[in-house]
Scaffold this active site. Structure first.
Site, PDB file in Angstrom:
ATOM      1  N   SER A  51       0.835  -0.924   0.202  1.00  0.00           N
ATOM      2  CA  SER A  51      -0.464  -0.305  -0.320  1.00  0.00           C
ATOM      3  C   SER A  51       0.932   1.210   0.212  1.00  0.00           C
ATOM      4  O   SER A  51       2.076   1.423   1.081  1.00  0.00           O
ATOM      5  CB  SER A  51      -0.667   0.087   1.211  1.00  0.00           C
ATOM      6  OG  SER A  51      -1.299   1.033   1.809  1.00  0.00           O
ATOM      7  N   HIS A  54      -0.911  -1.753  -4.383  1.00  0.00           N
ATOM      8  CA  HIS A  54      -2.486  -1.510  -3.458  1.00  0.00           C
ATOM      9  C   HIS A  54      -1.950   0.500  -3.608  1.00  0.00           C
ATOM     10  O   HIS A  54      -1.610   1.086  -2.729  1.00  0.00           O
ATOM     11  CB  HIS A  54      -2.431  -1.709  -2.124  1.00  0.00           C
ATOM     12  CG  HIS A  54      -3.593  -1.586  -1.757  1.00  0.00           C
ATOM     13  ND1 HIS A  54      -4.744  -2.516  -2.174  1.00  0.00           N
ATOM     14  CD2 HIS A  54      -4.009  -0.942  -0.767  1.00  0.00           C
ATOM     15  CE1 HIS A  54      -5.893  -2.120  -1.309  1.00  0.00           C
ATOM     16  NE2 HIS A  54      -5.283  -1.430  -0.308  1.00  0.00           N
ATOM     17  N   ASP A  71      -4.570   3.888  -1.904  1.00  0.00           N
ATOM     18  CA  ASP A  71      -5.545   4.003  -0.824  1.00  0.00           C
ATOM     19  C   ASP A  71      -6.642   5.118  -1.552  1.00  0.00           C
ATOM     20  O   ASP A  71      -4.393   5.843  -1.595  1.00  0.00           O
ATOM     21  CB  ASP A  71      -4.977   3.427   0.511  1.00  0.00           C
ATOM     22  CG  ASP A  71      -5.191   2.261   0.605  1.00  0.00           C
ATOM     23  OD1 ASP A  71      -5.709   1.240   0.000  1.00  0.00           O
ATOM     24  OD2 ASP A  71      -4.032   2.043   1.317  1.00  0.00           O
ATOM     25  N   MET A 126      -8.983   8.169  -0.684  1.00  0.00           N
ATOM     26  CA  MET A 126      -9.604   8.398   0.903  1.00  0.00           C
ATOM     27  C   MET A 126     -10.126   9.851   0.918  1.00  0.00           C
ATOM     28  O   MET A 126      -9.195  10.717  -0.212  1.00  0.00           O
ATOM     29  CB  MET A 126      -8.978   8.550   1.699  1.00  0.00           C
ATOM     30  CG  MET A 126      -7.854   6.770   2.342  1.00  0.00           C
ATOM     31  SD  MET A 126      -7.294   7.119   3.983  1.00  0.00           S
ATOM     32  CE  MET A 126      -6.531   5.268   3.782  1.00  0.00           C
ATOM     33  N   HIS A 164      -8.065   1.188  -4.547  1.00  0.00           N
ATOM     34  CA  HIS A 164      -9.140   0.577  -3.179  1.00  0.00           C
ATOM     35  C   HIS A 164     -10.340   2.181  -3.290  1.00  0.00           C
ATOM     36  O   HIS A 164      -9.002   3.223  -2.151  1.00  0.00           O
ATOM     37  CB  HIS A 164      -8.078   0.092  -2.114  1.00  0.00           C
ATOM     38  CG  HIS A 164      -8.829   0.253  -0.600  1.00  0.00           C
ATOM     39  ND1 HIS A 164      -8.465  -0.268   0.442  1.00  0.00           N
ATOM     40  CD2 HIS A 164     -10.435  -0.120  -0.645  1.00  0.00           C
ATOM     41  CE1 HIS A 164      -9.457  -0.470   1.248  1.00  0.00           C
ATOM     42  NE2 HIS A 164     -10.399   0.304   0.940  1.00  0.00           N
ATOM     43  N   MET A 184     -12.113   4.531  -1.066  1.00  0.00           N
ATOM     44  CA  MET A 184     -12.404   4.907   0.374  1.00  0.00           C
ATOM     45  C   MET A 184     -13.322   5.986   0.180  1.00  0.00           C
ATOM     46  O   MET A 184     -12.334   7.601   0.653  1.00  0.00           O
ATOM     47  CB  MET A 184     -12.075   4.706   1.186  1.00  0.00           C
ATOM     48  CG  MET A 184     -11.276   3.147   1.643  1.00  0.00           C
ATOM     49  SD  MET A 184      -9.410   2.891   2.424  1.00  0.00           S
ATOM     50  CE  MET A 184      -8.323   3.276   0.960  1.00  0.00           C
ATOM     51  N   MET A 212     -11.648  -6.169   4.912  1.00  0.00           N
ATOM     52  CA  MET A 212     -10.574  -4.895   5.269  1.00  0.00           C
ATOM     53  C   MET A 212     -10.889  -5.294   7.090  1.00  0.00           C
ATOM     54  O   MET A 212     -11.153  -6.760   7.758  1.00  0.00           O
ATOM     55  CB  MET A 212     -11.804  -3.658   5.810  1.00  0.00           C
ATOM     56  CG  MET A 212     -11.684  -3.150   4.461  1.00  0.00           C
ATOM     57  SD  MET A 212     -10.174  -2.742   3.558  1.00  0.00           S
ATOM     58  CE  MET A 212      -9.840  -1.831   4.998  1.00  0.00           C
ATOM     59  N   ASP A 255      -6.031  -6.515   3.736  1.00  0.00           N
ATOM     60  CA  ASP A 255      -6.203  -5.523   4.272  1.00  0.00           C
ATOM     61  C   ASP A 255      -6.094  -4.704   5.169  1.00  0.00           C
ATOM     62  O   ASP A 255      -7.132  -3.888   5.868  1.00  0.00           O
ATOM     63  CB  ASP A 255      -6.492  -4.165   2.925  1.00  0.00           C
ATOM     64  CG  ASP A 255      -6.720  -3.244   3.122  1.00  0.00           C
ATOM     65  OD1 ASP A 255      -5.205  -2.514   2.926  1.00  0.00           O
ATOM     66  OD2 ASP A 255      -6.482  -1.866   2.366  1.00  0.00           O
TER      67      ASP A 255
HETATM   68  C1  DX5 Z   1      -6.604   1.453   5.689  1.00  0.00           C
HETATM   69  C2  DX5 Z   1      -6.134   0.842   4.318  1.00  0.00           C
HETATM   70  C3  DX5 Z   1      -4.737   0.228   3.594  1.00  0.00           C
HETATM   71  C4  DX5 Z   1      -4.077   0.698   4.470  1.00  0.00           C
HETATM   72  C5  DX5 Z   1      -3.155  -0.948   5.482  1.00  0.00           C
HETATM   73  O1  DX5 Z   1      -7.902   2.507   5.446  1.00  0.00           O
HETATM   74  O2  DX5 Z   1      -6.907   0.863   2.877  1.00  0.00           O
HETATM   75  O3  DX5 Z   1      -4.886  -0.513   2.990  1.00  0.00           O
HETATM   76  O4  DX5 Z   1      -2.711   1.635   3.970  1.00  0.00           O
HETATM   77  O5  DX5 Z   1      -1.675   0.027   6.322  1.00  0.00           O
HETATM   78  P1  DX5 Z   1      -1.217  -1.109   7.193  1.00  0.00           P
HETATM   79  O6  DX5 Z   1      -0.808  -2.316   6.418  1.00  0.00           O
HETATM   80  O7  DX5 Z   1      -0.226  -0.140   8.201  1.00  0.00           O
HETATM   81  O8  DX5 Z   1      -2.038  -1.799   7.419  1.00  0.00           O
HETATM   82 ZN    ZN Z   2      -6.344  -0.547   1.515  1.00  0.00          ZN
END
Ligand code: DX5
Ligand code: ZN
Length: 230
Positions: free
Chosen positions: A10, A35, A37, A39, A68, A70, A139, A181
């Protein structure tokens, strides 16, 4: 049973000031996916990056980009990520008014489609969409931040998703990846794999353990050795 293992670092924990270098180092270290992320400070209480950054990263790697989302709502942004070079796009059912339609939209854009389950999201939401899915993202933390601890109840839930995916395949259905994840580390990846995951997101575990040269080969080696598989 030996199944294919994929490691998906990620970039949430990467050095954002040198993202191109970071993703190149990840691919060189053996990453199977990037990956990515996304947000929005609305669906989750954090704000990260959008399609422009995905497009900027794209030329630096040849491996798939695993977006991903969010964000809420999701539909408007999906074609933008497809145009920015995303290969897989995953969203949360709570963020879409029409889950079936959103899954179709992702595939219509030429990407693989994933559905993400928060720790408290029930698995029955899978019941009528198995044939629309290429990946289930489970998750094991509440979404929004890297570096959180693995929620233990995700292990039982992983077994539940694995059973559904295997039953679907046994009935002639298409392959579906099972990605976990949040909080994946060298010391728990074996248990997570044994519970049925085949695709492992890791943020802080990878970026918190750089090699002396700034690469990430050592931690990839440790993760792969711990989880076994191929
Ligand atoms: C959280 C993300 C994850 C996160 C994982 O909302 O979707 O992908 O970055 O990070 P670690 O491995 O540090 O939990
Ligand atoms: Zn993620």
């Amino acid at each position: 049973m030996t199944r294919t293992t994929r490691i998906a670092p990620s970039i949430l924990s990467a050095d954002f000031s040198r993202l191109g270098d970071e993703v190149r180092a990840l691919e060189a270290a053996g990453a199977d996916l990037i990956h990515f992320d996304v947000m929005d400070n609305h669906y989750v209480p954090n704000l990260t990056v959008g399609p422009m950054v995905c497009a900027a990263v794209r030329p630096h790697v040849s491996i798939p980009i695993d977006v991903h989302l969010m964000v809420a709502p999701v539909d408007r942004i999906i074609p933008e990520f497809a145009n920015a070079g995303a290969n897989l796009i995953t969203f949360h059912p709570e963020a879409s008014a029409h889950v079936d339609r959103t899954l179709q939209l992702i595939r219509d854009c030429g990407c693989k489609a994933g559905l993400a389950f928060n720790p408290a999201t029930p698995l029955h939401l899978l019941d009528h969409v198995m044939d629309r899915l290429d990946m289930v993202l489970l998750m094991s933390v509440n979404p929004g931040f890297g570096g959180q601890g693995f929620i233990a109840s995700a292990i039982a839930k992983l077994h539940g998703v694995r059973a559904r995916i295997d039953a679907h395949a046994a009935a002639g259905g298409q392959p579906i990846w099972l990605e976990v994840d949040g909080g994946v580390k060298v010391d728990n990846i074996a248990e997570i794999g044994a519970a049925g995951a085949d695709t492992f997101v890791a943020g802080s575990a990878i970026f918190g353990a750089p090699d002396p040269d700034g690469g990430y080969r050592n931690v990839f080696g440790k993760l792969r050795k711990a989880v076994g598989g191929s």
